[in-house]
Design an enzyme around this catalytic site. Sequence first.
Site, PDB file in Angstrom:
ATOM      1  N   HIS A 352       0.830  -1.208   0.000  1.00 48.75           N
ATOM      2  CA  HIS A 352       0.000   0.000   0.000  1.00 48.75           C
ATOM      3  C   HIS A 352       0.864   1.257   0.000  1.00 48.75           C
ATOM      4  O   HIS A 352       0.659   2.171  -0.823  1.00 48.75           O
ATOM      5  CB  HIS A 352      -0.912  -0.015   1.228  1.00 48.75           C
ATOM      6  CG  HIS A 352      -1.644   1.269   1.477  1.00 48.75           C
ATOM      7  ND1 HIS A 352      -2.953   1.476   1.105  1.00 48.75           N
ATOM      8  CD2 HIS A 352      -1.242   2.433   2.072  1.00 48.75           C
ATOM      9  CE1 HIS A 352      -3.326   2.698   1.435  1.00 48.75           C
ATOM     10  NE2 HIS A 352      -2.314   3.305   2.035  1.00 48.75           N
ATOM     11  N   GLU A 353       1.841   1.324   0.902  1.00 46.78           N
ATOM     12  CA  GLU A 353       2.689   2.521   0.968  1.00 46.78           C
ATOM     13  C   GLU A 353       3.551   2.660  -0.283  1.00 46.78           C
ATOM     14  O   GLU A 353       3.774   3.768  -0.777  1.00 46.78           O
ATOM     15  CB  GLU A 353       3.563   2.486   2.225  1.00 46.78           C
ATOM     16  CG  GLU A 353       2.795   2.425   3.540  1.00 46.78           C
ATOM     17  CD  GLU A 353       1.792   3.546   3.727  1.00 46.78           C
ATOM     18  OE1 GLU A 353       1.904   4.593   3.059  1.00 46.78           O
ATOM     19  OE2 GLU A 353       0.870   3.392   4.547  1.00 46.78           O
ATOM     20  N   GLU A 389      -5.564   7.228  -1.395  1.00 52.81           N
ATOM     21  CA  GLU A 389      -5.577   6.056  -0.534  1.00 52.81           C
ATOM     22  C   GLU A 389      -6.266   4.880  -1.224  1.00 52.81           C
ATOM     23  O   GLU A 389      -5.848   3.729  -1.079  1.00 52.81           O
ATOM     24  CB  GLU A 389      -6.280   6.374   0.787  1.00 52.81           C
ATOM     25  CG  GLU A 389      -5.624   7.463   1.616  1.00 52.81           C
ATOM     26  CD  GLU A 389      -4.225   7.118   2.079  1.00 52.81           C
ATOM     27  OE1 GLU A 389      -3.884   5.912   2.121  1.00 52.81           O
ATOM     28  OE2 GLU A 389      -3.463   8.047   2.391  1.00 52.81           O
TER      29      GLU A 389
END
Length: 664
Positions: A352-353, A389
């Site tokens: 995700h990051e 996000e």
Amino acid sequence: MKLDKLPAKGETAALRVSLRSQVAIAHARLAVRVPDTLQLITEGSPLSAPKQVGPWLDAKGVVALDTNKRTLTLHVRATAEGPAQIEANLTDVDSASPEREAHGSVLLTVGTNKPGESVSRSGVDITSLPGRSGERRSTSASVSKKFAKVSQTGGGTGVVAQVAGQQVCISGGFNFTNQAGTWLGGRNLTVKLWGRTTANAAQQVYASGLTDNSGAYNLCFTLPVDSMYLLFVEFRSESAAWQVTNGSGSVYSTTTPATYNVSTNQNFGWTAPAAAQMRAWHTFDTLNLTWWWRGSNTGCWTSHETSNCSKITAQWWAGNADGGYYVPGANAAASYIRLRDNDPDSEHLVVHESGHALMHQLYNWWWSNANCAGHQIWTALSTQCAWTEGFANAVAGSVKGDNQFIWPNGSSVSMMNSTWFNSGQPNSSTNWHNGDAVEGRVAGSLLDLWNNVDGGKAATINLLLNHRESSFGEYFKNDRPSAGLDTSDNTRNWVYWHTVDYRASLLNSSFEANTSGGQTGTAGWNWTATMGGSFVGNWSTYPANTGSNYAWFGGYAATETQTMSQQVTIPSNVNQAWLGYYSRIGTFETDQVAYDTLKVQVVDGATTTTLGTLSNVNANSSYVYRSYDLSAYRGHTVTIKLVSNEDASLRTDFIVDDVTVNTA
């Protein structure tokens, strides 16, 4: 992948690449690259002639595979001494995913051609495409050297000691444990072979390379003396494209014990880091997953770069309590991922990051200024945060192949949640807010677009390379049409399933698809207009309300009529619907008489209704938002139409931007 011999400088060796798939693949893209110290010869193969890409020579081609082994023969010619790495990458063009690709490499050190030197064949195949999702496949790259004299004592084989000027290979591997205690190979780690010729000699690097996809390495070098005083191998948590650093900004390093009096090939066995550093190495290995997923046609994270790749940096150290976020800077050096102590236990979180870092590079170091601290997957925050996000969540769900997000403690949530919000219950992980301000809804929409509409993520990756979006709505309604991606009713239903209601949306609402005249009727244009699209674009006379383009009606000081229209369906199950747009009007008329007009109309079957009329009397020096009620047309398919009429003298400019149909 196998060399028939280790070529010395000036020599040519055959490189055999063996391909095997567990399923039939119609279009498998094979890419082979060598450093510029080798010459790659592709004649007689399906690969293209090599092209210089930074310090590499790349050759690519598409082959068909079935379940039988297929072998391609290329040739490499050594043009300079020193370490060299040959890499091969295989991907399924029609169904790109980490499970449907394979990677292999050969590490060698080119030495000087000396009389009497003999080289034996060694290497392995590239094996592709596992039979079940999520299976971790490995390839190994091992090039060793056996010398001329072989002992037959006891029926075994052996290698006699070498002398200065001959080649010796050091092999072994690197592994680590994940949070479950499972041992995994450390892939694509930098490996350096350090040594001394005598006890008092300076320590130096004699060969370097990367571990392969099983964590193994094979480093070969030419003996500078008959016997090396000592050798040891160093592993570093870095590659050309990413690195993991500690709180002081240093990469992690682990070494093998020193081996003394080395004059023959040696296997140093498998090396593991200290237990307190396992999560650092797990982080590095996880970043391989994003690297293989990224979709770049260059050796860098995106096709914005072809050499001197910008690195993704992940910071982790034991006991760190501040993390779980990405810091976007002006460039790679100023940008980094920060991870808390147990964050690497979730590969979803690490991916995700790194998805944020990938988006940052796709946008060529542009980043929206939204502060998304405290965001939750199921809670509405802002369309800006939901976009960044949500994209990162979609990357994690796609890379891991499970459409989920799993936290370090093992709890999880599916991005495929399609249940609408129950206003009688509190917002929670099982009662999500609705719409494109919710990151989980955006992530699920992207995953379904990739899986069911676009044939994978490649089209979105290419779109982000050429457009910058601040919201999922901008991506879907403006930039997908501009890029020629499907936004039909069926596609809108996919995102509606995730409670993102674009069914009544006008497409290309900001006119960004048109950068020059005459695009009426082409893919991505979406509007029907007189005079083609020649009155849509951008000019220095007026700025756009958003983006770059706008529609300029009138401005001719001559009798002229212009129209622009688009059909839209207003859902029947909404409470309210309305048409909104921004307009700016400049005029040379001086009388308070409506000589020049712009009418906003709705056409329902054979009935045309004028919702509002603007004229030269409404002239203003800035954009004004105007809206009209469309609730009476719920359940109808109607046409939104703008019509301008200008008389024969004294021009009036009607500037229109961001025309939208909204529902609630």
